[in-house]
Scaffold this motif. Structure first.
Motif, short mmCIF file in Angstrom:
data_model
loop_
_atom_site.label_atom_id
_atom_site.label_comp_id
_atom_site.label_asym_id
_atom_site.label_seq_id
_atom_site.Cartn_x
_atom_site.Cartn_y
_atom_site.Cartn_z
N ASN A 131 34.42 35.30 39.71
CA ASN A 131 33.28 34.76 38.97
C ASN A 131 32.51 35.90 38.33
O ASN A 131 32.25 36.91 38.99
CB ASN A 131 32.33 34.01 39.91
CG ASN A 131 32.91 32.68 40.34
OD1 ASN A 131 33.34 31.89 39.50
ND2 ASN A 131 32.95 32.46 41.64
N VAL A 132 32.15 35.74 37.07
CA VAL A 132 31.32 36.73 36.38
C VAL A 132 30.00 36.07 36.01
O VAL A 132 29.98 34.96 35.46
CB VAL A 132 32.03 37.26 35.11
CG1 VAL A 132 31.08 38.15 34.30
CG2 VAL A 132 33.27 38.05 35.49
N VAL A 184 43.07 40.88 34.10
CA VAL A 184 42.09 39.87 34.51
C VAL A 184 40.91 39.80 33.54
O VAL A 184 40.36 38.72 33.31
CB VAL A 184 41.59 40.18 35.94
CG1 VAL A 184 40.53 39.19 36.40
CG2 VAL A 184 42.77 40.20 36.92
N PHE A 185 40.53 40.96 32.99
CA PHE A 185 39.31 41.02 32.18
C PHE A 185 39.65 41.50 30.77
O PHE A 185 40.47 42.40 30.60
CB PHE A 185 38.30 41.99 32.81
CG PHE A 185 37.92 41.66 34.22
CD1 PHE A 185 37.02 40.66 34.51
CD2 PHE A 185 38.48 42.38 35.28
CE1 PHE A 185 36.68 40.35 35.82
CE2 PHE A 185 38.14 42.09 36.59
CZ PHE A 185 37.23 41.08 36.86
N LEU A 203 32.82 39.33 27.19
CA LEU A 203 33.84 39.45 28.21
C LEU A 203 34.49 38.10 28.47
O LEU A 203 33.80 37.08 28.57
CB LEU A 203 33.22 39.96 29.51
CG LEU A 203 34.18 40.03 30.70
CD1 LEU A 203 35.19 41.13 30.51
CD2 LEU A 203 33.43 40.19 32.00
N TYR A 204 35.81 38.10 28.61
CA TYR A 204 36.55 36.90 28.97
C TYR A 204 37.32 37.18 30.26
O TYR A 204 37.88 38.27 30.42
CB TYR A 204 37.55 36.53 27.87
CG TYR A 204 36.86 36.02 26.63
CD1 TYR A 204 36.71 34.66 26.42
CD2 TYR A 204 36.32 36.92 25.71
CE1 TYR A 204 36.05 34.19 25.29
CE2 TYR A 204 35.65 36.46 24.58
CZ TYR A 204 35.52 35.10 24.38
OH TYR A 204 34.86 34.65 23.29
N VAL A 205 37.34 36.19 31.14
CA VAL A 205 38.14 36.28 32.35
C VAL A 205 39.48 35.60 32.04
O VAL A 205 39.53 34.40 31.80
CB VAL A 205 37.44 35.60 33.54
CG1 VAL A 205 38.33 35.67 34.78
CG2 VAL A 205 36.09 36.27 33.82
N LEU A 206 40.53 36.39 32.02
CA LEU A 206 41.85 35.88 31.64
C LEU A 206 42.49 35.08 32.77
O LEU A 206 43.25 34.16 32.52
CB LEU A 206 42.77 37.04 31.25
CG LEU A 206 42.27 37.94 30.12
CD1 LEU A 206 43.26 39.07 29.89
CD2 LEU A 206 42.07 37.14 28.84
N ALA A 244 27.96 42.35 38.16
CA ALA A 244 28.08 41.01 37.59
C ALA A 244 29.30 40.25 38.10
O ALA A 244 29.42 39.06 37.81
CB ALA A 244 28.16 41.11 36.07
N ILE A 245 30.20 40.93 38.82
CA ILE A 245 31.45 40.28 39.25
C ILE A 245 31.36 39.92 40.73
O ILE A 245 30.95 40.75 41.54
CB ILE A 245 32.66 41.20 39.02
CG1 ILE A 245 32.67 41.75 37.60
CG2 ILE A 245 33.97 40.44 39.31
CD1 ILE A 245 33.70 42.86 37.38
#
Ligand code: SF4
Length: 63
Positions: free
Chosen positions: A4-5, A23-24, A32-35, A58-59
């Motif tokens: 989770n971001v 992942v990022f 930022l996108y979480v892949l 943030a993560i």
């Protein structure tokens, strides 16, 4: 594990991208996108390193 971001904290500096690009990702729109929200165990060490190294804390990782 689930990644989770907190996008309110993230400043898109791509530190996490340098550690775990599977992942990022920071895209041309500067967000930022979480892949992979549920990456495999083989990525755990680097995801946890990204958690530690994120300058904005943030993560979060669950599980
Ligand atoms: S390291 Fe943290 S602040 Fe930087 S892009 Fe990743 S989540 Fe955002």
């Amino acid at each position: 594990m689930r990644v989770n971001v907190d996008f309110d904290r993230c400043e898109s500096n791509a530190v996490c991208v340098g550690i775990a690009p599977e992942v990022f990702e920071v895209r041309d729109d500067d967000y930022l996108y979480v892949l992979q929200e549920t990456p495999g165990e083989e990525l755990r060490d680097r995801v946890e390193e990204a958690v530690r190294m994120c300058p904005k804390q943030a993560i979060r990782v669950e599980g």
